[in-house]
Design a protein around this motif. Sequence first.
Motif, short mmCIF file in Angstrom:
data_model
loop_
_atom_site.label_atom_id
_atom_site.label_comp_id
_atom_site.label_asym_id
_atom_site.label_seq_id
_atom_site.Cartn_x
_atom_site.Cartn_y
_atom_site.Cartn_z
N SER A 118 9.21 16.08 8.78
CA SER A 118 8.90 17.24 9.62
C SER A 118 8.23 16.85 10.93
N GLU A 122 10.14 17.31 14.81
CA GLU A 122 9.52 18.10 15.88
C GLU A 122 10.09 17.68 17.23
N GLN A 150 10.84 20.37 -0.85
CA GLN A 150 10.51 21.36 0.16
C GLN A 150 10.12 20.68 1.47
N LEU A 151 9.45 19.54 1.39
CA LEU A 151 9.08 18.78 2.59
C LEU A 151 10.30 18.41 3.40
N ASP A 154 12.21 21.51 4.84
CA ASP A 154 11.50 22.03 6.02
C ASP A 154 11.73 21.13 7.23
N ALA A 157 15.22 21.76 8.58
CA ALA A 157 15.35 23.10 9.17
C ALA A 157 14.97 23.12 10.65
N LYS A 158 14.22 22.13 11.11
CA LYS A 158 13.86 22.08 12.52
C LYS A 158 15.04 21.63 13.39
N THR A 178 19.63 26.63 2.14
CA THR A 178 19.12 25.98 3.35
C THR A 178 19.76 26.61 4.58
#
Length: 450
Positions: A118, A122, A150-151, A154, A157-158, A178
């Motif tokens: 994650s 970014e 989940q990590l 997520d 998903a970015k 997803t």
Amino acid sequence: MGIRSYVASFVGKSSQWFLKTFTKGGSSLPGKLALKVDPAILDHLAKDYKVVVVTGTNGKTLTTALTVKILQQEFEHVLTNPTGANMVQGIVSTFLSANSKKGQKKFAVLEIDEASLSKVTEYIKPELFVFTNIFRDQMDRYGEIYTTYQLIVDGAAKSPKATILANGDSPIFNSLETINPRKYYGFDHKIEEDQTAHYNTDGVLCPKCQHILHYKMITYANLGKYYCPNCGFSRPHLDYKLTELRNMTNTSAEFTIDHHDYKLEVGGMYNIYNALAATAVAEYYHVAPEKIRKGLGFDEKVFGRQEIINIDGKKCTLVLVKNPVGLNQVINMIGLSPYEFSLVSLLNANYADGTDVSWIWDGDYEAFSTSKVPKVISGGERHQDMTKRLKVADIPDEKIIETQNLDEVIEQIKQLPTEHVYILSTYTAVLQLRKKLADKGYIKGGMDRG
């Protein structure tokens, strides 16, 4: 380029040059320095690259290496992070080291730690994520398997337009919807037979209704053609398939993926999954089978992944182990050896290893309690825990040599009664051992291949 990015890049590259020129390296420090100047430096460094990210519990390093070897057959510039620096600062250092020409089609194939994904996404926008597997690993860092999954969901998903290429044989990768589109790879090579996974296996419950999963085929652990007889949850359609496994030894494998025959120069079922993932990436980018075959055929061992080191005539195979599933796969691979061998087991419990060593009790060390293993060296900072586990596995006291000192471990290896030696080691113990071997001239450098 903004002035801040320019200064950050200059600082990072200058420190990288200094470290390579006057020391033995330092894979993460240049990235740390660049990030202090500009926390968004990755956004600038990666902007011209097609980025493929490989993440998951086991198999990241070899999957990344195989993917790079294959893509290099097709594309001129393929960047990667080969030293295992898979957190944010290491990724920055990787891009700082790039040396490409204008106009080249540029790829970056990056191994990224699950907890770091994650943070990395970014600033960079991959176009493909490869999910290898999720098993219990360093629970002090990651927690349970669904927390780890989940990590990475997520993190992906970015970059919502990027495709997730996931191991379809792993139930967890089909447990959540997803935002990213998904494709799957997996095994489809056995006659179907209804069965359940071993009771001491991660993820044996249906993620939808919590009933015990059933399988029509199992490769290892909880991987295979799964289905839930209660709610109908089942393995998704496979976009990339291994349909035949012709031969598997402790040092190689031959198999068929999507109607094409390939050979891999490392042993074990778990490494065939790595080859399948790399092949799926190659097919995704329309690389021809003959180039895939050439990429998979490189007999070049990756750091700590079945690399062979000669210690005064002893052929030592060094294998990183860090969790129960990975350990048991390594033990199964070793069990295919056609010759007698000795064993070295090194256990550390530093932050990079995971501070909880209870996972060794889920490893099948009982497989070594045979006459095929005449001597076992127990070492590392937690040598007493390792020795206790070996004794409980019915390995006789007279077969066990216990020492924490790695210089002594190396001297004892020279005295072992077999030509072949397997060294199973946690991550920081691998680093420590390789530094000792480098200092003694057995390999070229602590982080280099021997």
